[in-house]
Scaffold this motif. Structure first.
Motif, PDB file in Angstrom:
ATOM      1  N   GLU A  78     -98.821 -44.561  10.769  1.00 54.32           N
ATOM      2  CA  GLU A  78     -97.846 -45.129   9.963  1.00 54.32           C
ATOM      3  C   GLU A  78     -97.296 -43.913   8.869  1.00 54.32           C
ATOM      4  N   TRP A 135     -94.416 -43.631   5.416  1.00 56.64           N
ATOM      5  CA  TRP A 135     -93.384 -44.229   4.456  1.00 56.64           C
ATOM      6  C   TRP A 135     -93.227 -43.256   3.583  1.00 56.64           C
ATOM      7  N   THR A 136     -92.188 -43.444   2.788  1.00 58.07           N
ATOM      8  CA  THR A 136     -91.852 -42.435   1.463  1.00 58.07           C
ATOM      9  C   THR A 136     -93.073 -42.150   0.623  1.00 58.07           C
TER      10      THR A 136
END
Length: 176
Positions: free
Chosen positions: A88, A90-91
């Motif tokens: 995963e 994300w930012t």
């Protein structure tokens, strides 16, 4: 045989990409023999409807003949192998899984993993044993007392990190 490594995340350019991490990973997983030759490298993008402006403007591959070459098929195989796969992103962070596999002929009791993150990433937490990080260099010492990796056996652990997803990371696995 075709083996594909896919970049995670967007980029507009890649320079000085050392493909030895890809070839080392393929050899370590037993997908290719160390005495085989690499005959092609491709770069591109996935096609999709409405993908206007997609283009590869320049692709060049060069081999630095000044670097010493090693005979890949002459060394004894490493008793353990490790690979990091980003699950995963994300930012500002990512979650990866590191899998450690005994690729030798005898049991491995404990191991040490060493790797260098390519872009300032930092390990925030992990489900592994003892983790230390100095700058981009990471060391994970696996638990020697909690079990033995039999030949062909593997174990895995999560790593949650900060920074941009690291993509392919070359890991050195040393048995305890």
């Amino acid at each position: 045989m075709r083996i594909t490594y896919e970049r995670v995340g967007e980029t507009t350019a890649v320079e000085d990409l050392d493909i030895s991490a890809f070839t080392g990973d393929s050899v370590g997983r037993g997908l290719v023999s160390p005495d085989w030759y690499l005959i092609a490298v491709e770069a591109g993008f996935n096609l999709w409807r409405g993908g206007a402006g997609n283009a590869i403007e320049n692709l060049s591959i060069s081999v630095d003949d000044q670097k010493p070459r090693r005979a890949l098929g002459t060394a004894a195989p490493a008793p353990c192998f490790a690979a990091l796969s980003v699950e995963e992103a994300w930012t500002g962070g990512f979650r990866a899984v590191v899998e450690v596999t005994n690729v030798g002929d005898s049991p491995v009791q404990g191991w040490t993993l060493d790797w260098t993150f390519p872009g300032g990433q930092h390990v925030e937490r992990t489900s592994a044993g003892q983790v230390t990080q100095s700058g981009s260099s990471v060391r994970v010492v696996g638990p020697a007392r909690e079990g033995v990796l039999e030949p062909g056996g593997s174990t895995s652990f999560d790593v949650v990190g900060s920074g941009v997803s690291p993509g392919i990371v070359s890991i050195t696995c040393t048995p305890a």
